[in-house]
Design a protein around this motif. Structure first.
Motif, PDB file in Angstrom:
ATOM      1  N   PHE A  79      50.861 -10.194 -52.760  1.00  0.00           N
ATOM      2  CA  PHE A  79      51.703 -11.201 -53.396  1.00  0.00           C
ATOM      3  C   PHE A  79      51.471 -12.548 -52.710  1.00  0.00           C
ATOM      4  O   PHE A  79      51.219 -13.566 -53.358  1.00  0.00           O
ATOM      5  CB  PHE A  79      53.173 -10.778 -53.288  1.00  0.00           C
ATOM      6  CG  PHE A  79      54.115 -11.625 -54.096  1.00  0.00           C
ATOM      7  CD1 PHE A  79      54.348 -11.338 -55.424  1.00  0.00           C
ATOM      8  CD2 PHE A  79      54.774 -12.705 -53.532  1.00  0.00           C
ATOM      9  CE1 PHE A  79      55.228 -12.106 -56.178  1.00  0.00           C
ATOM     10  CE2 PHE A  79      55.644 -13.487 -54.273  1.00  0.00           C
ATOM     11  CZ  PHE A  79      55.870 -13.181 -55.604  1.00  0.00           C
ATOM     12  N   TYR A  80      51.520 -12.543 -51.393  1.00  0.00           N
ATOM     13  CA  TYR A  80      51.380 -13.808 -50.662  1.00  0.00           C
ATOM     14  C   TYR A  80      49.993 -14.422 -50.854  1.00  0.00           C
ATOM     15  O   TYR A  80      49.847 -15.642 -50.946  1.00  0.00           O
ATOM     16  CB  TYR A  80      51.699 -13.631 -49.176  1.00  0.00           C
ATOM     17  CG  TYR A  80      51.733 -14.963 -48.451  1.00  0.00           C
ATOM     18  CD1 TYR A  80      52.579 -15.975 -48.904  1.00  0.00           C
ATOM     19  CD2 TYR A  80      50.887 -15.231 -47.384  1.00  0.00           C
ATOM     20  CE1 TYR A  80      52.591 -17.216 -48.292  1.00  0.00           C
ATOM     21  CE2 TYR A  80      50.890 -16.476 -46.764  1.00  0.00           C
ATOM     22  CZ  TYR A  80      51.740 -17.462 -47.221  1.00  0.00           C
ATOM     23  OH  TYR A  80      51.751 -18.700 -46.630  1.00  0.00           O
ATOM     24  N   ARG A  81      48.974 -13.582 -50.953  1.00  0.00           N
ATOM     25  CA  ARG A  81      47.640 -14.121 -51.211  1.00  0.00           C
ATOM     26  C   ARG A  81      47.609 -14.896 -52.530  1.00  0.00           C
ATOM     27  O   ARG A  81      46.989 -15.947 -52.634  1.00  0.00           O
ATOM     28  CB  ARG A  81      46.606 -12.996 -51.258  1.00  0.00           C
ATOM     29  CG  ARG A  81      46.104 -12.611 -49.872  1.00  0.00           C
ATOM     30  CD  ARG A  81      45.357 -11.275 -49.916  1.00  0.00           C
ATOM     31  NE  ARG A  81      44.675 -10.989 -48.666  1.00  0.00           N
ATOM     32  CZ  ARG A  81      45.288 -10.631 -47.537  1.00  0.00           C
ATOM     33  NH1 ARG A  81      46.605 -10.559 -47.485  1.00  0.00           N
ATOM     34  NH2 ARG A  81      44.587 -10.374 -46.445  1.00  0.00           N
ATOM     35  N   ASN A  82      48.279 -14.365 -53.537  1.00  0.00           N
ATOM     36  CA  ASN A  82      48.319 -15.092 -54.811  1.00  0.00           C
ATOM     37  C   ASN A  82      49.104 -16.392 -54.703  1.00  0.00           C
ATOM     38  O   ASN A  82      48.725 -17.411 -55.271  1.00  0.00           O
ATOM     39  CB  ASN A  82      48.898 -14.204 -55.916  1.00  0.00           C
ATOM     40  CG  ASN A  82      47.828 -13.330 -56.556  1.00  0.00           C
ATOM     41  OD1 ASN A  82      46.635 -13.622 -56.439  1.00  0.00           O
ATOM     42  ND2 ASN A  82      48.255 -12.273 -57.227  1.00  0.00           N
ATOM     43  N   VAL A  83      50.210 -16.354 -53.959  1.00  0.00           N
ATOM     44  CA  VAL A  83      50.993 -17.587 -53.774  1.00  0.00           C
ATOM     45  C   VAL A  83      50.093 -18.668 -53.186  1.00  0.00           C
ATOM     46  O   VAL A  83      50.059 -19.813 -53.662  1.00  0.00           O
ATOM     47  CB  VAL A  83      52.219 -17.320 -52.870  1.00  0.00           C
ATOM     48  CG1 VAL A  83      52.889 -18.633 -52.460  1.00  0.00           C
ATOM     49  CG2 VAL A  83      53.220 -16.403 -53.573  1.00  0.00           C
TER      50      VAL A  83
END
Ligand code: TRP
Length: 476
Positions: free
Chosen positions: A253-257
């Motif tokens: 999730f954080y990689r996409n953010v």
């Protein structure tokens, strides 16, 4: 010249042209900073000027950064702090207002935002593909606007599945009936298409925007999750998450953010959301967090790391700015654009000019209201389109278009024929305001009591199940 614009569709709406202008402004600045070739810079400036001319032609207004287009020359305030003149309808994630008693002019909004109208053909098609009678929100134009719905249905017919994403900003414990609209509809979509659903609770957003502590926002998220679960979602197909929890728990999730953050400039979010130099940086980067669930690889536990599963987002139209941004970024980071289905706003008891406020107990029916409170609120506060005296009402009839009790019935009364009969009788004067209100009271009282019953059944264990990252039923 570097092309930061990626695969952009042809410019079709004032809002899209406006957003392109913001981007092109960025490009020119970036080229200047990079001391780029004179020819490249000139070309970029030429394009900027051309877009400005197009914009003026299309809208009759001069382009001004931070002031999105309106249908009037007086530009509405499209953001918390955009320095523009007051106009007519103003619609953004933080503010909805209009001077028209019938509510916002949704057809104009479709043109301004560049979305598509949910026409009868689309509703028929949904019926054909799903094999179910369309939900009353579709039959009655409550979900009135969309982006790429036909694409979603084309793929579904070819046995390519999709997933649903919706959310809620938990700004207080108190939810009202209007908050249920997207969830009631999303549950229907989940049932008829048999697909997974992710629900984002933006406790981080509410912390950034409101005078609340992180702990309070997280607590509201969990409290609100109970009301959402009480709508009847299938635990095997539904993942509910608090941003404050999931951001730290999910590397994907954080990689996409971060990918999204890299591909959106400050100038762009200023244009889309009206942020200013004095907004905290948390707000400025928040839109990336609301965008991330639109991409399937933000949920590897559900989609096994696949990044190509189409997302459909049912939401109220005020959330569209987030997803215009998301759709703009998607192809540039190698993901499909999410499709959308937009709803109208649920009117306040006082009238359709404004969205309800969770802080005003009399502005709506709350999910915690007793039958007696429901009755009193409707009788006392529901704005009436009826005439002042019984004699006048019998003679001239009432105006259902501005009558809040009638509007609420269009949301909650299932029977189309009964609804139409009520409209006719009210308009002719055969049905009095008190009688109309009584029908609404008798529709809402059992509906709210049943909701309260189902909410009581939601235990800590149930919440934990829904909010734990885990595989869901999904066949594609
Ligand atoms: N920002 C929304 C609110 O304040 C919450 C939200 C997050 C949302 N993601 C969403 C709403 C997706 C609709 C669809 O209510």
């Amino acid at each position: 010249m570097t092309d930061c614009q990626g695969d952009r569709e042809g410019t079709d709406s004032p809002m899209e042209l406006y957003e392109r202008l913001n981007l092109q402004g960025d490009n020119v600045r970036a080229l200047k900073t990079a001391k780029a070739d004179k020819a490249d810079l000139d070309a970029a400036v030429q394009l900027l000027l051309k877009l400005k001319v197009d914009y003026k032609q299309m809208t009759g207004q001069d382009y001004k950064a931070g002031c999105p287009p309106s249908e009037n020359t007086a530009v509405p305030n499209n953001g918390p702090a955009a320095d523009c003149a007051d106009g007519e309808d103003s619609v953004d994630p933080w503010n909805v207002s209009t001077t028209n008693a019938k509510g916002v002019d949704y057809d104009k909004l479709i043109v301004r935002f560049g979305s598509s109208k949910v026409e009868k053909e689309l509703v028929d098609r949904i019926e054909k593909v799903s094999g179910q009678k369309p939900h009353r929100f579709l039959r009655r134009g409550i979900f009135f606007s969309h982006r790429d719905m036909n694409q979603v249905l084309d793929a579904y017919e070819k046995h390519k599945s999709f997933y649903l994403y919706t959310g809620r900003g938990p700004s207080s414990e108190a939810m009202h009936v209007g908050h249920l609209i997207p969830f009631i509809f999303t549950k229907w979509l989940q049932d008829v298409f048999d697909i997974p659903l992710v629900i984002q609770l933006t406790d981080d957003e509410k912390y950034l925007w409101k005078d609340l502590t992180v702990e309070e926002c997280h607590r509201f998220a969990v409290e609100n999750a109970k009301d959402i679960i009480a709508c009847g979602f299938d635990v095997n197909k539904t993942f509910i998450f608090s941003d404050l929890d999931y951001m730290g728990a999910s590397p994907d999730f954080y990689r996409n953010v971060v990918k999204i953050q890299k591909h959106v400039t400050f100038n762009q979010v200023k244009g889309i959301f009206g942020f200013t130099d004095s907004d905290c940086i948390g707000k400025i980067s928040f839109p990336a967090i609301q965008a991330a669930p639109s991409f399937s690889n933000s949920f590897p536990q559900i989609f096994g790391g696949r990044k190509d599963i189409q997302c459909l987002i049912p939401c109220a139209i005020d959330q569209d700015p987030y997803f215009r941004m998301t759709r703009d970024v998607a192809p540039r980071i190698g993901y499909p654009k999410p499709a959308l289905l937009h709803s109208t706003f649920f009117p306040a008891l006082q009238g359709a000019q404004t969205k309800m406020s969770a802080s005003d107990a009399n502005s709506s029916i709350f999910l915690t209201d007793t039958p007696k409170q429901i009755k009193n609120k409707i009788n006392k506060h529901a704005f009436s389109g009826g005439k002042d005296t019984v004699e006048e009402h019998r003679k001239h009839g009432g105006n259902a278009d501005v009558d809040v009790s009638f509007m609420y019935l269009t949301f909650f009364l299932e029977d189309d024929e009964q609804l139409e009969k009520i409209r006719q009788d009210y308009t002719s004067g055969a049905l009095l305001t008190g009688e109309l209100k009584k029908i609404l009271i008798e529709t809402l009282q059992p509906m709210i009591s049943q909701h309260q019953e189902r909410r009581k059944q939601v235990t800590d264990e149930t919440i934990k199940q829904f909010m734990t990252p885990r595989p869901l039923n999904f066949n594609n």
